[in-house]
Scaffold this motif. Sequence first.
Motif, PDB file in Angstrom:
ATOM      1  N   UNK A   1      43.358  31.913  36.220  1.00  0.00           N
ATOM      2  CA  UNK A   1      42.551  30.705  36.022  1.00  0.00           C
ATOM      3  C   UNK A   1      42.602  29.800  37.251  1.00  0.00           C
ATOM      4  N   UNK A   2      43.781  29.665  37.838  1.00  0.00           N
ATOM      5  CA  UNK A   2      43.930  28.817  39.024  1.00  0.00           C
ATOM      6  C   UNK A   2      43.144  29.382  40.211  1.00  0.00           C
ATOM      7  N   UNK A   3      43.181  30.694  40.377  1.00  0.00           N
ATOM      8  CA  UNK A   3      42.445  31.307  41.488  1.00  0.00           C
ATOM      9  C   UNK A   3      40.944  31.163  41.275  1.00  0.00           C
ATOM     10  N   UNK A   4      40.493  31.345  40.051  1.00  0.00           N
ATOM     11  CA  UNK A   4      39.064  31.177  39.757  1.00  0.00           C
ATOM     12  C   UNK A   4      38.620  29.737  40.036  1.00  0.00           C
ATOM     13  N   UNK A   5      39.435  28.763  39.631  1.00  0.00           N
ATOM     14  CA  UNK A   5      39.106  27.351  39.856  1.00  0.00           C
ATOM     15  C   UNK A   5      39.066  27.045  41.353  1.00  0.00           C
ATOM     16  N   UNK A   6      39.993  27.615  42.104  1.00  0.00           N
ATOM     17  CA  UNK A   6      40.036  27.401  43.548  1.00  0.00           C
ATOM     18  C   UNK A   6      38.796  27.979  44.217  1.00  0.00           C
TER      19      UNK A   6
ATOM     20  N   UNK B   1      41.459  42.429  44.320  1.00  0.00           N
ATOM     21  CA  UNK B   1      42.316  42.557  45.504  1.00  0.00           C
ATOM     22  C   UNK B   1      42.906  41.201  45.878  1.00  0.00           C
ATOM     23  N   UNK B   2      42.087  40.163  45.819  1.00  0.00           N
ATOM     24  CA  UNK B   2      42.567  38.824  46.146  1.00  0.00           C
ATOM     25  C   UNK B   2      43.587  38.349  45.113  1.00  0.00           C
ATOM     26  N   UNK B   3      43.303  38.580  43.842  1.00  0.00           N
ATOM     27  CA  UNK B   3      44.233  38.184  42.783  1.00  0.00           C
ATOM     28  C   UNK B   3      45.564  38.914  42.924  1.00  0.00           C
ATOM     29  N   UNK B   4      45.517  40.208  43.199  1.00  0.00           N
ATOM     30  CA  UNK B   4      46.749  40.983  43.371  1.00  0.00           C
ATOM     31  C   UNK B   4      47.548  40.479  44.566  1.00  0.00           C
TER      32      UNK B   4
ATOM     33  N   UNK C   1      45.022  42.416  35.622  1.00  0.00           N
ATOM     34  CA  UNK C   1      45.254  41.025  35.272  1.00  0.00           C
ATOM     35  C   UNK C   1      46.060  40.889  33.992  1.00  0.00           C
ATOM     36  N   UNK C   2      46.215  41.977  33.221  1.00  0.00           N
ATOM     37  CA  UNK C   2      46.973  41.908  31.981  1.00  0.00           C
ATOM     38  C   UNK C   2      48.444  41.624  32.233  1.00  0.00           C
ATOM     39  N   UNK C   3      48.979  42.017  33.372  1.00  0.00           N
ATOM     40  CA  UNK C   3      50.399  41.845  33.642  1.00  0.00           C
ATOM     41  C   UNK C   3      50.690  40.570  34.423  1.00  0.00           C
TER      42      UNK C   3
ATOM     43  N   UNK D   1      41.719  42.318  51.850  1.00  0.00           N
ATOM     44  CA  UNK D   1      42.164  41.121  51.141  1.00  0.00           C
ATOM     45  C   UNK D   1      41.029  40.454  50.371  1.00  0.00           C
ATOM     46  N   UNK D   2      39.855  40.392  50.961  1.00  0.00           N
ATOM     47  CA  UNK D   2      38.710  39.729  50.326  1.00  0.00           C
ATOM     48  C   UNK D   2      37.638  40.721  49.864  1.00  0.00           C
ATOM     49  N   UNK D   3      38.020  41.992  49.748  1.00  0.00           N
ATOM     50  CA  UNK D   3      37.037  43.002  49.343  1.00  0.00           C
ATOM     51  C   UNK D   3      36.547  42.765  47.919  1.00  0.00           C
TER      52      UNK D   3
END
Length: 91
Positions: free
Chosen positions: A11-16, A79-82, A2-4, A73-75
């Motif tokens: 933040x958007x993915x977490x909110x979703x 993985x989902x963020x990437x 997530x550093x790159x 994808x959902x493991x």
Amino acid sequence: MTDTLPASLDADLRALLADVLGLAPARVAAFTAQTPLFGALPELDSMAVAGLFTALEDSFGFILEEDEIDGDLLETYGALLAFVARKQGHG
């Protein structure tokens, strides 16, 4: 990992995830790249997966192709963020 990526993407993915799955924002904020998702979160059952995929497409402006959808994808959250980052051209 997530550093790159843009912090806003994380933040958007977490909110979703919090919104679609009805999770407390603090719970989602504690997710790490290794946090398991499908099979570990009771809220993310097979019915919720379809809603999550639709929300991902709507929120992040991409189309999920059938051949992109697999168990990996959902493991984990990482993985989902990437995956979302790749779909948006960040990796």
